[in-house]
Enzyme design. Structure first.
Site, PDB file in Angstrom:
ATOM      1  N   CYS A 102       0.948  -1.133  -0.246  1.00 17.03           N
ATOM      2  CA  CYS A 102       0.064  -0.184   0.146  1.00 17.03           C
ATOM      3  C   CYS A 102       0.854   1.261  -0.212  1.00 17.03           C
ATOM      4  CB  CYS A 102      -1.362   0.160   1.522  1.00 17.03           C
ATOM      5  SG  CYS A 102      -1.927   1.575   1.117  1.00 17.03           S
ATOM      6  N   HIS A 144      -8.961  -4.075  -1.337  1.00 14.35           N
ATOM      7  CA  HIS A 144      -7.938  -2.926  -0.916  1.00 14.35           C
ATOM      8  C   HIS A 144      -8.545  -1.159  -0.843  1.00 14.35           C
ATOM      9  CE1 HIS A 144      -4.286  -2.297   0.109  1.00 14.35           C
ATOM     10  NE2 HIS A 144      -4.010  -1.187   0.266  1.00 14.35           N
ATOM     11  N   GLU A 145      -8.853  -1.161  -2.002  1.00 12.91           N
ATOM     12  CA  GLU A 145      -8.853   0.468  -2.052  1.00 12.91           C
ATOM     13  C   GLU A 145     -10.551   0.766  -1.687  1.00 12.91           C
ATOM     14  OE1 GLU A 145      -7.421   2.395  -3.366  1.00 12.91           O
ATOM     15  OE2 GLU A 145      -5.876   0.910  -3.711  1.00 12.91           O
ATOM     16  N   HIS A 148     -10.438   1.118   1.876  1.00  9.89           N
ATOM     17  CA  HIS A 148      -9.578   2.626   2.292  1.00  9.89           C
ATOM     18  C   HIS A 148     -10.487   3.230   2.897  1.00  9.89           C
ATOM     19  CE1 HIS A 148      -4.984   2.997   2.220  1.00  9.89           C
ATOM     20  NE2 HIS A 148      -5.007   2.172   0.957  1.00  9.89           N
TER      21      HIS A 148
END
Ligand SMILES: [Zn+2]
Length: 191
Positions: A102, A144-145, A148
């Site tokens: 990341c 993953h995004e 966030h």
């Protein structure tokens, strides 16, 4: 924006939820273009890594915007696709473990469990609803995004911390990382 605009742990904004976009203004479009410049600038400083994607919180803007690279295996293609208010509407397939890094977690990689397939709903830059059926690496990147945008960082998914972290050596190969030593030398990761 430059790579220096990308925030890293332990910046607490990475643990906060981003806000939904209601109107796609010129500021939103400018932010998407700034995020793309920052992602490319970061990548240009890293011979062995790519910027696969970036969320707005990573340039310290708590808005639900993600950019995803159009071609992961071709560094010369600098085109990214913007996803506004992205959400996972369905998880499918098996859970698989693979390496993730990341831009906001300096120097450390980890083996992270993710669903193999997801379906994602978002708006594009023109405000049109798009739906993506993703699997494999793209499915991993989207999870993953979208994490966030919800204040979650990949290390939060790693339960067995002892044998799950890696770092890149100078040749660009992943080497397992001495967790105990890293806590002492690089405690920013775990605080
Ligand atoms: Zn990330």
């Amino acid at each position: 924006m430059k790579k220096e605009d990308i925030i890293t742990l332990p910046n607490e904004h990475l643990r906060q939820k981003s806000k939904k976009i209601h109107v796609i203004t010129d500021e939103v479009k400018k932010l998407i273009s700034d995020m793309t410049s920052a992602a490319i600038d970061w990548e240009e400083s890293r011979p062995h890594e790519i910027s696969a994607a970036l969320a707005a919180v990573q340039v310290d803007k708590l808005e639900r915007i993600v950019i995803v690279r159009s071609e992961f295996d071709n560094k010369s293609n600098n085109h990214f696709t913007a996803l506004i208010n992205p959400e996972i509407i369905k998880y499918e397939g098996e859970i698989t473990y693979d390496y993730e890094g990341c831009l906001s977690v300096s120097k450390v990689y980890g083996k992270v469990p993710r669903y193999n397939k997801v379906r994602v709903k978002a708006l594009n830059e023109d405000g049109k609803e798009i739906r993506i059926k993703a699997e494999g690496f793209l499915a991993r990147v989207l999870q993953h995004e979208i994490d966030h945008t919800n204040g979650i960082v990949f290390i939060d998914h790693i339960k067995n911390k002892k044998d799950s972290f890696y770092k890149l050596d100078s040749e660009g190969e992943l080497q397992s990382l001495d967790y105990e030593k890293e806590i002492k030398d690089n405690h920013i990761l775990w605080d």
